[in-house]
Design an enzyme around this catalytic site. Structure first.
Site, PDB file in Angstrom:
ATOM      1  N   GLY A 474      20.810  11.391   5.070  1.00  0.00           N
ATOM      2  CA  GLY A 474      19.410  10.975   5.004  1.00  0.00           C
ATOM      3  C   GLY A 474      18.778  11.014   6.380  1.00  0.00           C
ATOM      4  O   GLY A 474      19.446  11.169   7.404  1.00  0.00           O
ATOM      5  N   GLY A 476      15.828   8.977   8.886  1.00  0.00           N
ATOM      6  CA  GLY A 476      15.050   7.763   9.069  1.00  0.00           C
ATOM      7  C   GLY A 476      13.990   7.934  10.143  1.00  0.00           C
ATOM      8  O   GLY A 476      13.680   9.043  10.574  1.00  0.00           O
ATOM      9  N   PHE A 478      14.011   7.175  13.326  1.00  0.00           N
ATOM     10  CA  PHE A 478      14.405   7.593  14.663  1.00  0.00           C
ATOM     11  C   PHE A 478      15.534   8.622  14.667  1.00  0.00           C
ATOM     12  O   PHE A 478      16.045   8.955  15.723  1.00  0.00           O
ATOM     13  CB  PHE A 478      14.830   6.379  15.498  1.00  0.00           C
ATOM     14  N   GLY A 479      15.937   9.118  13.521  1.00  0.00           N
ATOM     15  CA  GLY A 479      17.009  10.105  13.538  1.00  0.00           C
ATOM     16  C   GLY A 479      17.564  10.375  12.160  1.00  0.00           C
ATOM     17  O   GLY A 479      16.980   9.998  11.139  1.00  0.00           O
ATOM     18  N   VAL A 481      21.244  10.686   9.557  1.00  0.00           N
ATOM     19  CA  VAL A 481      22.559  10.096   9.302  1.00  0.00           C
ATOM     20  C   VAL A 481      23.437  11.138   8.606  1.00  0.00           C
ATOM     21  O   VAL A 481      23.012  11.759   7.623  1.00  0.00           O
ATOM     22  CB  VAL A 481      22.455   8.833   8.429  1.00  0.00           C
ATOM     23  N   LYS A 495      24.807   7.938  12.743  1.00  0.00           N
ATOM     24  CA  LYS A 495      23.351   7.929  12.877  1.00  0.00           C
ATOM     25  C   LYS A 495      22.998   8.532  14.223  1.00  0.00           C
ATOM     26  O   LYS A 495      23.231   7.927  15.264  1.00  0.00           O
ATOM     27  CB  LYS A 495      22.795   6.512  12.763  1.00  0.00           C
ATOM     28  N   ASP A 590      12.051  -4.238   8.231  1.00  0.00           N
ATOM     29  CA  ASP A 590      11.918  -3.015   7.421  1.00  0.00           C
ATOM     30  C   ASP A 590      12.872  -3.049   6.229  1.00  0.00           C
ATOM     31  O   ASP A 590      13.658  -2.121   6.019  1.00  0.00           O
ATOM     32  CB  ASP A 590      12.174  -1.787   8.290  1.00  0.00           C
TER      33      ASP A 590
END
Length: 692
Positions: A474, A476, A478-479, A481, A495, A590
């Site tokens: 996936g 996100g 900031f980066g 995974v 991550k 979050d």
């Protein structure tokens, strides 16, 4: 050789034990037959970590117009004059070295330049043209580079990370460095730089990591460094010639994680404001001339793992507030003038592995409980007035007297022992009935043992098949995974942070710090962090069943009502721990289904702490940057930036409703005043009307 590389776009010779000089013709490769039909431009040259020798070709990037990354680190390559050459030859080699650097620094597409850990034996020449604005990462560390840092280094305007550490650079730090407004990491450590620390560094508002240690810098610490409080996570000024006191503004670096001011000539008392550094993990103030008492407020730094105040002129008692430093693993207070007793409350520091109280004026009995069972005599000598057991090479305590056994009371003792055994058995039964609590304790202990296992970028690349798309779990804020398996068979989730995104450095440090200190069954567990100049990654426990979002919306997955209820109970327990079970309330900020991961047994683990916030004793705080996800954030967060535990509860409520209705809060059906909350409320009204 090069004529046989026409079918390769990315050249990767990493870790193959190659020998001999790097082929000169690599610098002339222009067009290559594609990996994918029609794609015929070389973008990456990767020959790091081999045994390549000789000179780095002066034209290595000249005829590769689309080259983006050049990895030549950790070899045995020269860029300067080779030994035993005539003066004329040396001049030619020097000119070649200058040409090499000028060519690379002016390359219009080059993004990453990695020449570190080679005996380049050269200088950084002044620019012969306009420096490239495409360069983001430059690593020339451990390369025997001499001379001054050129003033026009400030023209590399897009730089995010610059590593010139462990060289022989001299002269002053150029003030032009203030023009590198995107810079997040600056490593000038372990050179022979002189002069003052320029105030212009304070203009780098995105600077997260500043390392100037191991030089000959003089003067005082610039007070303006305190203005970098939002960005700065690591500050290393150790082993210089700095004088004066610590400016009071330095204690305003409220998000600092690593602070090293050791081995200077700093003076004065330590301010009580040191307690403001709530997030600090490592602090080294050793080998200075600090005086006065150790501030009691230091006990408020409850994330502290390593603390050294050794070799100063500190006096007075060891503060009893140290007992609250529950994460502490390393404590060095040696070579001071500390007096009084060693607080027995330090026995509560169960993770303490290293303690040095030697060369002070302490007295009284050395504690024996907790971590003190593992310390040797070296931790306490010479303190002439201390006493304890003989193994610590100090006198026995005089107030201890031998007690003669009273055999008449033996039967009462035996009866008492039997009673204790029965009580222990009953307690064991109760504990076994509370299996979840037992698992939390066991996981806490095991987590501490596996934490911070060192994993390199290359090992992660192998584990994830080169970060291949097939391993992508996936993406996100900031980066990305990736799924992977380490060499010892451990399944992991990696991550990888996109360091080109604003705030990525800060997010990595924050998430690393948060996860390394949080211990709960329903929080994701960290195995390690990979922290390199141009590569930041978290190595996490793999959750084989993916996220709650996948289970809610994938046609191949389904959950019963009871399974959904159990998952939401797990999330509630995790939030309860964050808000009330840690030393300082933590707001996740979050909470959403994609951040709730499921293990083999569908037990939920809350993840992604990139924008989590510590709010201390206040009920809330104001955050200027709203990074939470639309649909899940509380109204006061979205409109006012107000961060509080109540915001997490709001997000949890949205996730709860989504979990049982399988309707996203951003579903296209919700328009105008109709949202998920109103839709459910209306459904209850309709249900009541129909049942009448």
């Amino acid at each position: 050789m090069c004529e046989h590389l026409s079918s390769i776009r990315v050249i990767n010779f990493g870790q193959n034990q190659l020998h001999g000089p790097i082929p000169k013709c690599l610098g002339n490769l222009t067009y290559l037959t594609e990996i994918r039909l029609g794609d015929n431009n070389l973008t990456v040259i990767e020959v790091s970590i081999n045994q390549l020798s000789g000179s780095l070709p002066a034209n290595i990037g000249l005829h590769v117009p689309n080259l983006e990354f050049l990895f030549v680190a950790q070899n045995n390559l020269m860029a300067g004059p080779l030994p035993n050459l005539s003066n004329a030859s040396k001049l030619r080699e020097l000119d070649m070295a200058a040409s090499t650097f000028s060519c690379l620094f002016n390359h219009r597409n080059l993004t990453g330049l990695y020449l570190g850990d080679n005996p380049l034996n050269t200088t950084i020449p002044a620019s012969r043209g306009n420096l490239s604005t495409s360069l983001l990462y430059v690593d020339l560390s451990i390369s025997n580079i001499r001379g001054n840092i050129p003033v026009d280094i400030g023209n590399l305007s897009s730089l995010i990370a610059l590593d010139l550490g462990n060289n022989q650079l001299s002269g002053a730090i150029p003030t032009s460095i203030q023009r590198l407004q995107n810079l997040q990491a600056l490593y000038l450590n372990d050179n022979v730089l002189q002069g003052h620390i320029p105030y212009e560094l304070c203009q780098l508002n995105n600077l997260a990591d500043l390392r100037l240690g191991g030089n000959r810098l003089t003067g005082s610490i610039p007070s303006c460094l305190g203005t970098l409080s939002v960005a700065l996570r690591s500050l290393s000024l150790g082993s210089n010639l700095l004088t004066s006191t610590i400016p009071s503004s330095l204690w305003e670096l409220k998000y600092i994680l690593h602070l090293n001011l050791s081995s200077n000539s700093l003076v004065g008392p330590l301010s009580e404001d040191i307690g403001k550094l709530k997030d600090v993990v490592d602090m080294d103030l050793s080998n200075n001339h600090f005086s006065g008492n150790i501030p009691g407020s230091i006990g408020g730094l409850q994330n502290m793992i390593n603390l050294s105040l050794a070799n100063n002129y500190l006096e007075g008692p060891i503060p009893n507030s140290f007992k609250t430093l529950l994460s502490l693993e390393f404590l060095d207070l040696s070579k001071n003038n500390l007096s009084g007793v060693i607080p027995k409350s330090l026995e509560a520091l169960l993770y303490l592995k290293y303690l040095n109280l030697s060369f002070n004026k302490l007295q009284g009995e050395i504690p024996t409980g907790g971590p003190f069972r593992n310390f040797s005599a070296d931790s306490f000598v010479p303190n002439g007035a201390l006493c304890s057991a003989s193994r610590l090479h100090v006198p026995l305590c005089k107030n201890r007297t031998k007690v003669k056994p009273n055999w008449r009371k033996a039967k009462y003792i035996i009866s008492g022992v039997i009673s204790v055994i029965l009580l222990a058995a009953a307690a064991l039964i109760l504990i076994l009935c509370k299996k979840r609590n037992v698992e939390v304790v066991r996981e806490t202990a095991s987590l501490h043992q596996v934490l911070w296992r060192r994993v390199s970028r290359l090992e992660l690349a192998r584990a994830t098949n080169g970060f291949h798309e097939s391993n992508l779990l996936g993406t996100g804020g900031f980066g990305s995974v990736y799924r992977g398996t380490l060499l010892d068979g451990i399944d992991i989730a990696v991550k990888v942070f996109n360091l080109q995104l604003e705030g990525a450095f800060k997010s990595f440090d924050k998430e690393c710090e948060m996860l390394s200190n949080l211990r709960h069954r329903n929080l994701i567990k960290i195995i390690s962090c990979c922290d390199e100049l141009d590569f930041k990654a978290l190595i996490l426990q793999l959750m084989p069943n993916g996220s709650l979002e996948n289970w809610l919306y994938s046609p191949n997955c389904s959950m019963t009502i009871l399974q959904r209820l159990d998952i939401m109970k797990d999330v509630a327990l995790a939030l309860e721990y964050l808000h009330h079970g840690y030393s300082i309330p933590i707001v996740h900020c979050d909470v959403k289904p994609s951040n709730i991961l499921l293990d083999d047994d569908l037990v939920a683990h809350v993840a992604d702490f990139g924008i989590a916030r510590l709010i201390g004793s206040a009920d809330s705080m104001t955050e200027t940057m709203t990074l939470a996800t639309i649909g899940y954030m509380a109204p006061e967060f979205g409109m006012e930036g107000s961060v509080s535990t109540r915001g997490d509860v709001y997000s949890f409520g949205i996730v709860l409703m989504e979990t049982f209705t399988k309707r996203k809060p951003t579903d296209e059906m919700f328009v105008g005043e109709m949202d998920l909350k109103q839709w459910i409320a209306d459904s209850f009204i309709i249900s009541r009307c129909c049942n009448r």
